[in-house]
Design an enzyme around this catalytic site. Structure first.
Site, PDB file in Angstrom:
ATOM      1  NE  ARG A  55      -3.753   2.278   0.679  1.00  0.00           N
ATOM      2  CZ  ARG A  55      -3.906   4.582   0.361  1.00  0.00           C
ATOM      3  NH1 ARG A  55      -2.216   4.486   0.133  1.00  0.00           N
ATOM      4  NH2 ARG A  55      -4.642   4.395   1.034  1.00  0.00           N
ATOM      5  CD  GLU A  63     -11.592   2.513  -2.825  1.00  0.00           C
ATOM      6  OE1 GLU A  63     -11.248   1.375  -3.139  1.00  0.00           O
ATOM      7  OE2 GLU A  63     -10.578   2.872  -1.925  1.00  0.00           O
ATOM      8  NE  ARG A 106      -4.231  -2.294   2.707  1.00  0.00           N
ATOM      9  CZ  ARG A 106      -5.119  -1.293   2.248  1.00  0.00           C
ATOM     10  NH1 ARG A 106      -5.436  -1.455   1.049  1.00  0.00           N
ATOM     11  NH2 ARG A 106      -5.324  -0.402   2.801  1.00  0.00           N
TER      12      ARG A 106
END
Length: 161
Positions: A55, A63, A106
């Site tokens: 990330r 998104e 992440r």
């Protein structure tokens, strides 16, 4: 006996100088990008079966796909496509800040291409991501803010209307 041991160690480093850290030299490991998830998340081949999910620190891209909680956002597909074009199938280097993982597990990283391109900054500069500073990862916060202001004023990417 003790002095002899120290002498042997020093002599060994003399014969194999690459064992000693070189001034200004830094080990830079690059990883192949396996798959881009969206505009700020992707997978690398770290040698494990599954790979490692990365990330990008300091930024937030719209998104690009619907999930249980989120819908596709304005400019999401474009942001994802831009990251795919930028890093897809290429090798990247990771740089870490104070916090190594997010709440989803992440790996958080600043990412660089082999040509030196700072991926996080490029996304903000070109209008495909906004600034999202989450302490303690604040190393480039001011840089990202400056780049976002410039992208907005120049109507780049999502700021183009």
């Amino acid at each position: 006996m003790r002095i002899r041991g120290v002498f042997i160690i020093i002599f060994a480093f003399y014969l194999m100088p690459d064992l000693l850290p070189q001034p200004g030299a830094q080990h830079q490991q690059y990883f192949m990008v396996k798959h881009v998830v969206d505009g700020d998340t992707f997978w690398i081949d770290d040698g494990s079966i599954k790979g490692l999910k990365i990330r990008l620190i300091g930024i937030d891209a719209p998104e690009s796909r619907s999930t249980g909680r989120k819908e596709v956002s304005y400019f999401g597909k474009e942001a994802s496509g831009y990251l795919e074009k930028l890093i897809g199938g290429k090798r990247v280097r990771l740089e870490f800040d104070a916090g190594r993982y997010d709440r989803y597990g992440r790996t958080l990283a600043y990412v660089y291409l082999e040509d030196g391109t700072f991926v996080n900054a490029r996304l903000v500069r070109d209008g495909y991501a906004t600034v999202m500073t989450v302490p303690p990862n604040i190393r480039y916060a001011n840089t990202f803010l400056r780049l976002e202001r410039k992208a907005r004023s120049q109507k780049r990417g999502m700021w183009g209307g």
